[in-house]
Write a protein that holds these residues in place. Structure first.
Motif, PDB file in Angstrom:
ATOM      1  N   ARG A   1       0.837  -1.203   0.000  1.00 31.93           N
ATOM      2  CA  ARG A   1       0.000   0.000   0.000  1.00 31.93           C
ATOM      3  C   ARG A   1       0.871   1.251   0.000  1.00 31.93           C
ATOM      4  O   ARG A   1       0.606   2.212  -0.744  1.00 31.93           O
ATOM      5  N   LEU A   2       1.922   1.252   0.828  1.00 32.71           N
ATOM      6  CA  LEU A   2       2.834   2.389   0.844  1.00 32.71           C
ATOM      7  C   LEU A   2       3.514   2.551  -0.508  1.00 32.71           C
ATOM      8  O   LEU A   2       3.640   3.669  -1.031  1.00 32.71           O
ATOM      9  N   LEU A   3       3.936   1.438  -1.089  1.00 28.98           N
ATOM     10  CA  LEU A   3       4.612   1.489  -2.386  1.00 28.98           C
ATOM     11  C   LEU A   3       3.687   2.042  -3.468  1.00 28.98           C
ATOM     12  O   LEU A   3       4.113   2.840  -4.319  1.00 28.98           O
ATOM     13  N   ASP A   4       2.422   1.645  -3.439  1.00 28.11           N
ATOM     14  CA  ASP A   4       1.454   2.136  -4.423  1.00 28.11           C
ATOM     15  C   ASP A   4       1.249   3.640  -4.314  1.00 28.11           C
ATOM     16  O   ASP A   4       0.818   4.290  -5.271  1.00 28.11           O
ATOM     17  N   GLY A   5       1.554   4.199  -3.147  1.00 20.75           N
ATOM     18  CA  GLY A   5       1.383   5.636  -2.943  1.00 20.75           C
ATOM     19  C   GLY A   5       2.548   6.471  -3.431  1.00 20.75           C
ATOM     20  O   GLY A   5       2.507   7.705  -3.356  1.00 20.75           O
ATOM     21  N   PHE A   6       3.603   5.826  -3.950  1.00 15.76           N
ATOM     22  CA  PHE A   6       4.770   6.568  -4.430  1.00 15.76           C
ATOM     23  C   PHE A   6       4.515   7.061  -5.851  1.00 15.76           C
ATOM     24  O   PHE A   6       4.443   6.264  -6.790  1.00 15.76           O
ATOM     25  N   ASP A   7       4.400   8.343  -6.013  1.00 14.91           N
ATOM     26  CA  ASP A   7       4.232   8.928  -7.330  1.00 14.91           C
ATOM     27  C   ASP A   7       5.536   8.787  -8.123  1.00 14.91           C
ATOM     28  O   ASP A   7       6.609   9.128  -7.615  1.00 14.91           O
ATOM     29  N   PRO A   8       5.482   8.271  -9.355  1.00 12.91           N
ATOM     30  CA  PRO A   8       6.711   8.065 -10.130  1.00 12.91           C
ATOM     31  C   PRO A   8       7.550   9.329 -10.287  1.00 12.91           C
ATOM     32  O   PRO A   8       8.785   9.275 -10.253  1.00 12.91           O
ATOM     33  N   GLU A   9       6.908  10.476 -10.464  1.00 12.36           N
ATOM     34  CA  GLU A   9       7.661  11.718 -10.610  1.00 12.36           C
ATOM     35  C   GLU A   9       8.387  12.075  -9.320  1.00 12.36           C
ATOM     36  O   GLU A   9       9.527  12.559  -9.350  1.00 12.36           O
ATOM     37  N   THR A  10       7.733  11.817  -8.178  1.00  7.17           N
ATOM     38  CA  THR A  10       8.379  12.084  -6.900  1.00  7.17           C
ATOM     39  C   THR A  10       9.576  11.169  -6.700  1.00  7.17           C
ATOM     40  O   THR A  10      10.648  11.600  -6.260  1.00  7.17           O
ATOM     41  N   VAL A  11       9.402   9.885  -7.023  1.00  7.90           N
ATOM     42  CA  VAL A  11      10.511   8.937  -6.903  1.00  7.90           C
ATOM     43  C   VAL A  11      11.686   9.395  -7.761  1.00  7.90           C
ATOM     44  O   VAL A  11      12.841   9.423  -7.312  1.00  7.90           O
ATOM     45  N   ALA A  12      11.414   9.776  -8.999  1.00  5.85           N
ATOM     46  CA  ALA A  12      12.484  10.206  -9.904  1.00  5.85           C
ATOM     47  C   ALA A  12      13.182  11.447  -9.377  1.00  5.85           C
ATOM     48  O   ALA A  12      14.419  11.550  -9.431  1.00  5.85           O
ATOM     49  N   SER A  13      12.413  12.395  -8.847  1.00  5.81           N
ATOM     50  CA  SER A  13      12.991  13.632  -8.335  1.00  5.81           C
ATOM     51  C   SER A  13      13.860  13.364  -7.104  1.00  5.81           C
ATOM     52  O   SER A  13      14.985  13.868  -6.998  1.00  5.81           O
ATOM     53  N   VAL A  14      13.338  12.555  -6.176  1.00  2.35           N
ATOM     54  CA  VAL A  14      14.093  12.248  -4.962  1.00  2.35           C
ATOM     55  C   VAL A  14      15.364  11.476  -5.297  1.00  2.35           C
ATOM     56  O   VAL A  14      16.452  11.770  -4.782  1.00  2.35           O
ATOM     57  N   GLN A  15      15.250  10.502  -6.188  1.00  3.90           N
ATOM     58  CA  GLN A  15      16.423   9.706  -6.541  1.00  3.90           C
ATOM     59  C   GLN A  15      17.490  10.549  -7.239  1.00  3.90           C
ATOM     60  O   GLN A  15      18.687  10.352  -7.022  1.00  3.90           O
ATOM     61  N   ALA A  16      17.066  11.497  -8.064  1.00  5.57           N
ATOM     62  CA  ALA A  16      18.028  12.385  -8.715  1.00  5.57           C
ATOM     63  C   ALA A  16      18.774  13.221  -7.682  1.00  5.57           C
ATOM     64  O   ALA A  16      19.993  13.427  -7.787  1.00  5.57           O
ATOM     65  N   GLY A  17      18.044  13.680  -6.661  1.00  5.93           N
ATOM     66  CA  GLY A  17      18.689  14.453  -5.606  1.00  5.93           C
ATOM     67  C   GLY A  17      19.639  13.619  -4.782  1.00  5.93           C
ATOM     68  O   GLY A  17      20.757  14.028  -4.486  1.00  5.93           O
ATOM     69  N   LEU A  18      19.198  12.409  -4.425  1.00 15.57           N
ATOM     70  CA  LEU A  18      20.034  11.552  -3.587  1.00 15.57           C
ATOM     71  C   LEU A  18      21.254  11.029  -4.339  1.00 15.57           C
ATOM     72  O   LEU A  18      22.285  10.728  -3.731  1.00 15.57           O
ATOM     73  N   ALA A  19      21.157  10.906  -5.658  1.00 18.98           N
ATOM     74  CA  ALA A  19      22.289  10.433  -6.450  1.00 18.98           C
ATOM     75  C   ALA A  19      23.469  11.396  -6.355  1.00 18.98           C
ATOM     76  O   ALA A  19      24.627  10.994  -6.564  1.00 18.98           O
ATOM     77  N   ARG A  20      23.201  12.661  -6.027  1.00 19.77           N
ATOM     78  CA  ARG A  20      24.266  13.654  -5.883  1.00 19.77           C
ATOM     79  C   ARG A  20      24.868  13.667  -4.494  1.00 19.77           C
ATOM     80  O   ARG A  20      25.803  14.428  -4.215  1.00 19.77           O
ATOM     81  N   SER A  21      24.347  12.835  -3.607  1.00 23.16           N
ATOM     82  CA  SER A  21      24.800  12.845  -2.216  1.00 23.16           C
ATOM     83  C   SER A  21      26.277  12.475  -2.108  1.00 23.16           C
ATOM     84  O   SER A  21      26.768  11.575  -2.782  1.00 23.16           O
ATOM     85  N   GLU A  22      26.989  13.177  -1.214  1.00 21.04           N
ATOM     86  CA  GLU A  22      28.383  12.871  -0.923  1.00 21.04           C
ATOM     87  C   GLU A  22      28.512  11.790   0.147  1.00 21.04           C
ATOM     88  O   GLU A  22      29.608  11.306   0.413  1.00 21.04           O
ATOM     89  N   SER A  23      27.400  11.427   0.773  1.00 24.26           N
ATOM     90  CA  SER A  23      27.416  10.460   1.870  1.00 24.26           C
ATOM     91  C   SER A  23      27.604   9.044   1.347  1.00 24.26           C
ATOM     92  O   SER A  23      26.817   8.556   0.527  1.00 24.26           O
ATOM     93  N   GLN A  24      28.649   8.363   1.828  1.00 18.75           N
ATOM     94  CA  GLN A  24      28.840   6.971   1.439  1.00 18.75           C
ATOM     95  C   GLN A  24      27.713   6.100   1.969  1.00 18.75           C
ATOM     96  O   GLN A  24      27.302   5.131   1.324  1.00 18.75           O
TER      97      GLN A  24
END
Length: 385
Positions: A252-275
């Motif tokens: 149910r939680l997974l179904d609530g993830f909007d694809p655009e939100t996932v893409a935006s968050v993942q793009a931001g996190l991909a730039r993270s300097e944190s190992q």
């Protein structure tokens, strides 16, 4: 051995859906479903206290309310719950931080724990006026903790470090007890700082084999410093009476993830300097919704929209109990948990898993049943502000 459990105060907002954000990404709109008011956070804190959680973690960053101020207010509505306050050493002087901690201890009756967050995202640090690079931030954290610990011991401190300088620094009143310091980090320099200065090393919820490697790494470094360190793990939980019910909630939680939100968050996190953040991203291959169960009952779905801790224990109460035992066998003594929404999930875990651990001699209520705070915690829900 009695394991220690902490809960989480969602100072970025709460919801029946996952509230994303963290590591340089903003909180998602679901955070407005239950705003992080003192009244609502106090409900969660009182529930956690009654159920037997020792403390509650509050996050730090631009995506959430200030941890120091929020916990100081919530502490007035609780009796024994401790507060694991996350803070960044670069944003406040070490002498002032030592004084703040000392004041918090006296005013709360000794209920402060400190989660030191060096800060893994340079762009967020710069917004606060901190322009050091990541390794320099860790070296500064080492100097910071050296000063703070000596002040807490009642010493007069003079230090001319690479980043910090104090002369004749001292506290008029030292904290009693001295707050324990929690800390996490996956880079080589983070391990060095942990080995020298911290009481509890925290890891995010990676599969047991990877957690075992981290524990062995930190233990070896700490032994070189003549120290021993306890270990904790940060996880979300979805525990129900049956496996089917738990996985239905995860889906149910997974179904609530909007694809655009996932893409935006993942793009931001991909730039993270944190190992550590990069290790989290690798668990779900940078945003894939496939094969999210990366170890029995360990689900990487949360990390699709949330920075930092991105995994959850999902299963029946018995299965979640078994996974906790698996981590405990590696040397994990403390569990910092959360779930959406945080009020209801505290009860699912506290009434479903903790009694099973108690029956097996792995947990006992920290206050004792006869002395535990009242379980009568009114539920305001999404309609109350």
């Amino acid at each position: 051995m009695s394991l220690t459990f902490h809960w989480f105060l969602p100072t970025n907002g709460d919801s029946r859906h996952v509230v994303g954000g963290g590591h340089g990404t903003p909180a998602t709109v679901s955070g407005s479903d239950r705003p992080p008011t003192v009244a609502y956070l106090s409900q969660i804190a009182r529930a956690a206290e009654a159920l037997g959680f020792v403390g509650a973690l509050t996050p730090t960053g631009a995506w959430c309310e200030d941890a120091w101020l929020t916990t100081a207010m919530v502490a007035q509505h609780t009796e024994r719950l401790k507060f694991l306050v996350a803070f960044r050493p670069g944003f406040v002087s070490p002498a002032l931080a030592a004084q703040m901690a000392s004041t918090f201890q006296r005013q709360s009756g000794g209920r402060l724990l400190l989660n030191v967050v060096t800060g893994g995202e340079s762009h967020e640090q710069r917004a606060y006026g901190d322009f050091l690079d990541k390794d320099a931030r860790y070296r500064r954290t080492g100097e910071f903790l050296q000063i703070v610990r000596e002040l807490w011991e009642g010493k007069s401190v003079d230090l001319h470090g690479e980043y910090l300088r104090v002369t004749d620094a001292r506290l008029a009143r030292v904290p009693d007890p001295i707050p324990e310091v929690y800390f996490g980090g996956s880079s080589p320099i983070a391990g060095q700082i942990a080995a020298r200065h911290v009481d509890v090393y925290l890891t995010w919820g990676e599969p047991p084999a990877q957690v075992a490697e981290k524990i062995a790494w930190i233990r070896k470094l700490a032994a070189r410093e003549g120290r021993t360190i306890r270990f904790g793990i940060r996880l979300h939980v979805i525990t129900r009476d049956t496996p089917e019910q738990a996985w239905s909630e995860a889906n149910r939680l997974l179904d609530g993830f909007d694809p655009e939100t996932v893409a935006s968050v993942q793009a931001g996190l991909a730039r993270s300097e944190s190992q550590g953040q990069q290790r989290m991203l690798a668990l779900h291959r940078g945003g894939s919704r496939d094969a999210l169960e990366i170890h029995p009952n360990l689900w990487a779905g949360i990390g699709l929209v949330r920075g930092g801790a991105g995994t959850a224990l999902v299963g029946s109460h018995d299965e979640v109990t078994d996974r906790i035992k698996e981590y405990a066998a590696l040397g994990i003594e403390e569990f910092v948990l959360s779930g959406y929404p945080h009020l209801e999930e505290a009860y699912w875990f506290g009434e479903g898993v903790l009694p099973r651990l108690q029956e097996q001699g792995l947990w006992q209520h920290p206050f004792g049943k006869q002395d535990a705070p009242s379980m009568q915690v009114p539920f305001a829900g999404a309609g109350s502000r």
